[in-house]
Design an enzyme around this catalytic site. Structure first.
Site, short mmCIF file in Angstrom:
data_model
loop_
_atom_site.label_atom_id
_atom_site.label_comp_id
_atom_site.label_asym_id
_atom_site.label_seq_id
_atom_site.Cartn_x
_atom_site.Cartn_y
_atom_site.Cartn_z
N LEU A 260 -7.68 -23.64 -39.51
CA LEU A 260 -7.55 -22.21 -40.07
C LEU A 260 -6.18 -22.33 -40.69
O LEU A 260 -5.17 -22.96 -40.30
CB LEU A 260 -7.73 -21.08 -39.38
CG LEU A 260 -9.27 -20.83 -38.52
CD1 LEU A 260 -9.13 -19.41 -37.97
CD2 LEU A 260 -10.22 -21.07 -39.46
N ASN B 80 -7.78 -26.88 -30.22
CA ASN B 80 -6.55 -26.88 -29.71
C ASN B 80 -6.02 -25.48 -29.65
O ASN B 80 -4.63 -25.15 -29.27
CB ASN B 80 -5.53 -27.85 -30.25
CG ASN B 80 -5.42 -27.34 -31.84
OD1 ASN B 80 -6.29 -26.90 -32.41
ND2 ASN B 80 -4.16 -27.55 -32.21
N GLU B 81 -6.63 -24.26 -29.79
CA GLU B 81 -6.32 -23.00 -29.88
C GLU B 81 -5.40 -22.55 -28.94
O GLU B 81 -4.12 -22.06 -29.03
CB GLU B 81 -7.29 -22.10 -29.95
CG GLU B 81 -8.06 -21.92 -31.50
CD GLU B 81 -9.14 -22.93 -31.55
OE1 GLU B 81 -9.33 -23.87 -30.93
OE2 GLU B 81 -9.86 -22.91 -32.68
C1 LIG Z 1 -9.23 -11.50 -26.72
C2 LIG Z 1 -10.05 -12.48 -27.46
C3 LIG Z 1 -10.08 -12.18 -28.97
C4 LIG Z 1 -10.42 -13.65 -29.76
C5 LIG Z 1 -10.06 -13.49 -31.29
C6 LIG Z 1 -10.44 -14.75 -31.71
C7 LIG Z 1 -8.78 -15.38 -32.11
C8 LIG Z 1 -8.96 -16.53 -32.77
C9 LIG Z 1 -7.94 -17.11 -33.69
C10 LIG Z 1 -7.51 -18.09 -34.27
C11 LIG Z 1 -8.45 -19.28 -34.38
C12 LIG Z 1 -7.77 -20.28 -35.04
C13 LIG Z 1 -8.36 -21.57 -35.05
C14 LIG Z 1 -7.47 -22.56 -36.11
O1 LIG Z 1 -7.74 -23.34 -36.75
S1 LIG Z 1 -5.65 -22.43 -35.94
C15 LIG Z 1 -5.10 -23.77 -36.78
C16 LIG Z 1 -4.85 -24.62 -35.82
N1 LIG Z 1 -4.31 -26.10 -36.46
C17 LIG Z 1 -3.36 -26.75 -36.30
O2 LIG Z 1 -2.89 -26.70 -34.82
C18 LIG Z 1 -3.06 -28.04 -36.91
C19 LIG Z 1 -1.49 -27.65 -37.31
N2 LIG Z 1 -1.06 -28.73 -37.96
C20 LIG Z 1 -0.90 -30.19 -37.91
O3 LIG Z 1 -0.99 -30.70 -36.29
C21 LIG Z 1 -0.57 -31.12 -38.65
O4 LIG Z 1 0.15 -30.43 -39.82
C22 LIG Z 1 -1.57 -32.04 -39.26
C23 LIG Z 1 -2.74 -31.35 -39.68
C24 LIG Z 1 -1.67 -33.03 -38.01
C25 LIG Z 1 -0.85 -32.94 -40.49
O5 LIG Z 1 0.34 -33.49 -40.12
P1 LIG Z 1 1.43 -33.91 -41.15
O6 LIG Z 1 0.65 -35.00 -41.90
O7 LIG Z 1 2.63 -34.53 -40.21
O8 LIG Z 1 1.63 -32.76 -41.91
P2 LIG Z 1 3.06 -31.59 -41.47
O9 LIG Z 1 2.74 -31.32 -39.82
O10 LIG Z 1 3.92 -31.89 -42.00
O11 LIG Z 1 1.99 -30.45 -42.21
C26 LIG Z 1 2.15 -30.37 -43.70
C27 LIG Z 1 2.60 -28.87 -44.03
O12 LIG Z 1 1.63 -28.31 -43.72
C28 LIG Z 1 1.78 -27.05 -42.75
N3 LIG Z 1 0.51 -26.96 -42.01
C29 LIG Z 1 0.03 -27.77 -41.30
N4 LIG Z 1 -1.16 -27.30 -40.50
C30 LIG Z 1 -1.24 -25.95 -41.10
C31 LIG Z 1 -2.29 -24.86 -40.90
N5 LIG Z 1 -3.19 -25.04 -40.00
N6 LIG Z 1 -2.06 -23.66 -41.72
C32 LIG Z 1 -1.05 -23.65 -42.68
N7 LIG Z 1 -0.23 -24.75 -42.80
C33 LIG Z 1 -0.37 -25.87 -42.03
C34 LIG Z 1 2.86 -27.58 -42.19
O13 LIG Z 1 3.51 -26.63 -41.59
C35 LIG Z 1 3.57 -28.19 -42.93
O14 LIG Z 1 4.49 -27.35 -43.53
P3 LIG Z 1 5.87 -27.58 -44.43
O15 LIG Z 1 5.79 -28.69 -45.01
O16 LIG Z 1 6.26 -26.29 -44.98
O17 LIG Z 1 6.64 -27.92 -43.24
#
Ligand SMILES: CCCCCCCC/C=C\C=C\CC(=O)SCCNC(=O)CCNC(=O)[C@H](O)C(C)(C)COP(=O)(O)OP(=O)(O)OC[C@H]1O[C@@H](n2cnc3c(N)ncnc32)[C@H](O)[C@@H]1OP(=O)(O)O
Length: 325
Positions: free
Chosen positions: A131, A200-201
C-alpha cells in the site's frame, strides 16, 4: 472523405487515450493505462493468457490511481471471454544508467529513479512495495475512507476472480505486495535472496485487516500465520516456499516461462469445475468482508487517523528515506 477519416481517427485517438491504449504487437495484443500494462498472448479465437505488468514508479506502491487502473484492467479481462488466465508481475527490470534523485526532493515524480533522459523508472527488483504509505499518512479521514474502499475492491476482485490468476514474483513483495500474490491461485517467486515476501504490517506499527489475515491463514495455515503476522516476517524465497507463501521458487530468468507452463496445466482443467471449486473454497472468506465493508472502512479511517499510528508511519517513512544501500 479523407477529412472525415482524419476526424474519425482523431476521435478514436482521443477515446483511446481516455480508455487506455490498445495496439497490435507481433500478433499479441496489449492495452495500457498509465500504471498497468496488459499484454495478451495466444491466437485470436483460441484461449489466451494475459500478463498484467505493474509499472508505477518507483516501487509499484498501491496508490489510489494504481488501484483504480488495476481494477479497470482486470474488469476488461474478466469481460473478455477468450481470456482464461492472468499473470501478475512487475514491469521492473534491471536497467542501467539510473540515477536516484535526491531524497530531499519531495514530489512523487522527484522521488522516482530516472534514466539519463530524465524519464521516470521503476526501481529494479520490486514486485510491489504494498500500500502507498503516502495515501495513509497526513491526509484526512475522507481520503482514508476512499483509499480503503479501493483497497478492499481490489482484494475482492482478485480473490473472487473467475480467471486463473498466477503471480510471477520478480521482486520484493512486502505487505500489500504480498496481498496481490496471495489472492492468486498459484505463486512463483524468483530465487533471489534479496527479494522477500510477507505481511510486515506489525513492523510499521499497524495491523493487517482481518480479511487479509484470513487470506494469509487460508494460504499458510493458522499457526504459521499467527507467528508471521505478529513478527511481521518477510520471508526470503527458500523460506517463503517452506512456509507455503509461494508455491515454487525458480531462477530469476525462468520466472515468466515457468509461470506460463504452470498456467497451461491449470487451463487444461474445465473452467466450470475449477471456478466452482474456487468459489467453494473462497466465498465464506470474501463474504466476511462483504457483509461488513462499511464498518471496515470506518475502522480503518479512524485507526489510521490516530496520532499514535500517524507517528509510527512518520517514523517508518523517515527510516525508509534515510536507510543506507
Ligand atoms: C484495530 C484494527 C483496525 C485495523 C485497520 C487496518 C489497518 C491496516 C493498515 C494498513 C495496511 C497496510 C499494508 C501495507 O501494504 S503498508 C506498506 C508496507 N510496505 C513496506 O513496508 C515496504 C516499504 N518499502 C521498502 O521496504 C523498500 O522501499 C523496498 C520496496 C524494498 C524497495 O527498496 P529500494 O529499492 O531500496 O527503494 P527505497 O526504499 O529507496 O524506496 C524508493 C522510494 O519509494 C518510497 N517507498 C517505498 N515504499 C513505499 C510505499 N509502500 N509507499 C510509498 N512510498 C514508498 C521510499 O520512501 C523511497 O522514497 P524516497 O526516494 O523519497 O526516499
Amino acid at each position: 472523405m479523407a477529412m472525415a477519416l482524419r476526424a474519425a481517427s482523431r476521435v478514436l485517438l482521443r477515446a483511446g487515450s481516455r480508455l487506455g491504449r490498445r495496439e497490435a504487437v507481433d500478433g499479441a495484443r496489449r492495452f495500457a493505462n498509465k500504471r498497468v500494462l496488459v499484454e495478451t498472448e495466444g491466437a485470436a479465437g483460441a484461449t489466451r493468457i494475459a500478463v498484467m505488468k505493474f509499472r508505477n514508479p518507483p516501487v509499484n506502491s498501491l496508490s489510489l490511481d494504481f488501484l483504480t487502473e488495476f481494477v479497470i484492467s482486470l474488469e476488461k479481462l474478466e469481460n473478455d471471454k477468450s481470456i482464461r488466465g492472468v499473470i501478475l508481475t512487475s514491469d521492473s527490470l534491471k536497467r542501467g544508467n539510473q540515477t536516484k534523485v535526491a531524497a530531499t526532493e519531495k514530489t512523487e515524480e522527484k522521488r522516482a529513479t530516472r534514466d539519463h533522459g530524465g524519464r521516470l523508472q521503476e526501481r529494479p527488483g520490486i514486485f510491489s512495495a504494498g500500500l502507498d504509505l503516502l495515501e495513509m499518512y497526513g491526509r484526512n479521514p475522507a481520503h482514508y475512507a476512499e483509499y480503503w474502499k479501493a483497497v478492499q475492491e481490489l482484494w475482492l476482485r482478485l480473490y473472487l476472480s473467475s480467471l486463473t490468476l498466477m503471480s510471477a514474483i520478480n521482486g520484493a513483495s512486502p505487505a500489500g505486495g504480498c496481498l496481490l500474490a496471495i489472492t492468486c491461485d498459484y505463486r512463483i517467486m524468483a530465487d533471489n535472496p534479496k527479494y522477500t515476501i510477507g505481511l510486515n504490517e506489525s513492523l510499521l506499527g499497524i495491523v493487517a485487516p482481518f480479511w487479509l489475515k484470513d487470506n494469509y491463514v487460508n494460504t499458510i495455515g493458522h499457526r504459521a500465520a499467527e507467528r508471521a503476522l505478529q513478527l511481521g516476517t518477510l520471508f526470503p524465497p527458500a523460506e517463503a516456499l517452506k512456509v507455503g507463501v509461494v508455491d515454487e521458487v525458480v531462477p530469476e530468468d525462468q520466472v515468466h516461462s515457468k509461470t506460463l507452463s504452470v498456467m497451461a496445466k491449470w487451463l487444461a482443467i474445465p473452467d466450470h469445475s475449477r471456478q466452482l471449486t474456487k468459489t467453494m473454497m473462497r466465498k465464506a472468506t470474501a463474504d466476511n468482508l462483504i457483509k461488513q465493508r462499511e464498518a471496515d472502512i470506518q475502522n480503518f479511517a479512524s485507526f489510521i487517523s490516530r496520532d499514535s499510528i500517524q507517528k509510527s508511519l512518520h517514523m517508518y517513512l523517515e527510516k525508509l528515506k534515510h536507510k543506507k544501500g
